[in-house]
Design an enzyme around this catalytic site. Structure first.
Site, mmCIF file in Angstrom:
data_model
loop_
_atom_site.group_PDB
_atom_site.id
_atom_site.type_symbol
_atom_site.label_atom_id
_atom_site.label_comp_id
_atom_site.label_asym_id
_atom_site.label_seq_id
_atom_site.Cartn_x
_atom_site.Cartn_y
_atom_site.Cartn_z
ATOM 1 N N GLU A 288 0.978 3.876 1.889
ATOM 2 C CA GLU A 288 1.511 4.267 3.193
ATOM 3 C C GLU A 288 2.686 3.377 3.598
ATOM 4 O O GLU A 288 3.702 3.861 4.094
ATOM 5 C CB GLU A 288 0.417 4.186 4.265
ATOM 6 C CG GLU A 288 -0.757 5.124 4.038
ATOM 7 C CD GLU A 288 -1.892 4.520 3.228
ATOM 8 O OE1 GLU A 288 -3.027 4.994 3.355
ATOM 9 O OE2 GLU A 288 -1.654 3.564 2.443
ATOM 10 N N CYS B 138 -5.947 2.047 5.874
ATOM 11 C CA CYS B 138 -6.617 0.804 6.243
ATOM 12 C C CYS B 138 -6.019 0.291 7.555
ATOM 13 O O CYS B 138 -5.002 0.809 8.028
ATOM 14 C CB CYS B 138 -6.448 -0.231 5.131
ATOM 15 S SG CYS B 138 -4.788 -0.938 5.033
ATOM 16 N N HIS C 20 0.846 -1.197 0.000
ATOM 17 C CA HIS C 20 0.000 0.000 0.000
ATOM 18 C C HIS C 20 0.879 1.244 0.000
ATOM 19 O O HIS C 20 2.044 1.195 0.416
ATOM 20 C CB HIS C 20 -0.893 0.008 1.246
ATOM 21 C CG HIS C 20 -1.982 -1.009 1.211
ATOM 22 N ND1 HIS C 20 -3.090 -0.927 2.012
ATOM 23 C CD2 HIS C 20 -2.141 -2.139 0.471
ATOM 24 C CE1 HIS C 20 -3.892 -1.963 1.772
ATOM 25 N NE2 HIS C 20 -3.325 -2.711 0.853
ATOM 26 N N CYS D 292 -2.254 -0.509 7.298
ATOM 27 C CA CYS D 292 -1.430 0.699 7.233
ATOM 28 C C CYS D 292 -1.425 1.434 8.571
ATOM 29 O O CYS D 292 -0.401 1.962 8.991
ATOM 30 C CB CYS D 292 -1.921 1.613 6.112
ATOM 31 S SG CYS D 292 -1.654 0.910 4.470
#
Length: 146
Positions: free
Chosen positions: A49, A77, A47, A80
């Site tokens: 992040e 999420c 992801h 993350c």
């Protein structure tokens, strides 16, 4: 936030992953920028992040990113969020929330709600095993530097 937005837009054209971008800033300087690379890397943890945290840690040569701020195009999420907490980033700025990501068929809210429920399918076994690991770690902890 403009840089994170640019990362997300760039990723939409590259199709390397979801339309998400993230930037890490320290002392008003961009330390790392990244976009989602789940499809490119075949890695569900890639992801934006997480990718930005990895880059920032490498650049700053530390796993502790206190004093850094994270800018993300959407609310992080649960995975993350965990990475952000483990890296000690205290301030996170985000644009879209879970309602907005749901409109793009991303289930962030569902994951967050599921995680807060009982942990179906998760079973703790052999507690003594972790105790042994903990003892071994305590014996060598003085030699490990984070």
């Amino acid at each position: 936030m403009k840089i994170a937005y640019g990362e997300a837009l760039q990723n939409i054209t590259k199709k390397e992953g979801g339309p998400f971008g993230a930037v890490i800033v320290k002392d008003n300087k961009v330390i790392a920028r990244a976009h989602n690379q789940v499809l490119l890397r075949g890695d569900p943890t890639a992801h934006a992040e997480v990718m930005a945290i990895r880059k920032a840690c490498k650049k700053l040569k530390t796993v502790h990113l206190e004093g850094c701020d994270l800018y993300a195009t959407s609310k992080p999420c649960p995975m993350c969020k965990g990475a952000i907490q483990w890296s000690n980033i205290k301030t996170v700025y985000f644009s879209g929330g879970y309602d907005e990501t749901a409109q793009m068929d991303f289930g962030d809210r569902e994951f967050d709600e599921d995680f807060q429920k009982t942990e179906d399918g998760w079973r703790q076994i052999d507690r003594e095993c972790f105790g042994k690991i903990g003892n071994a770690f305590a014996d060598m902890e003085e030699h490990i530097h984070y």
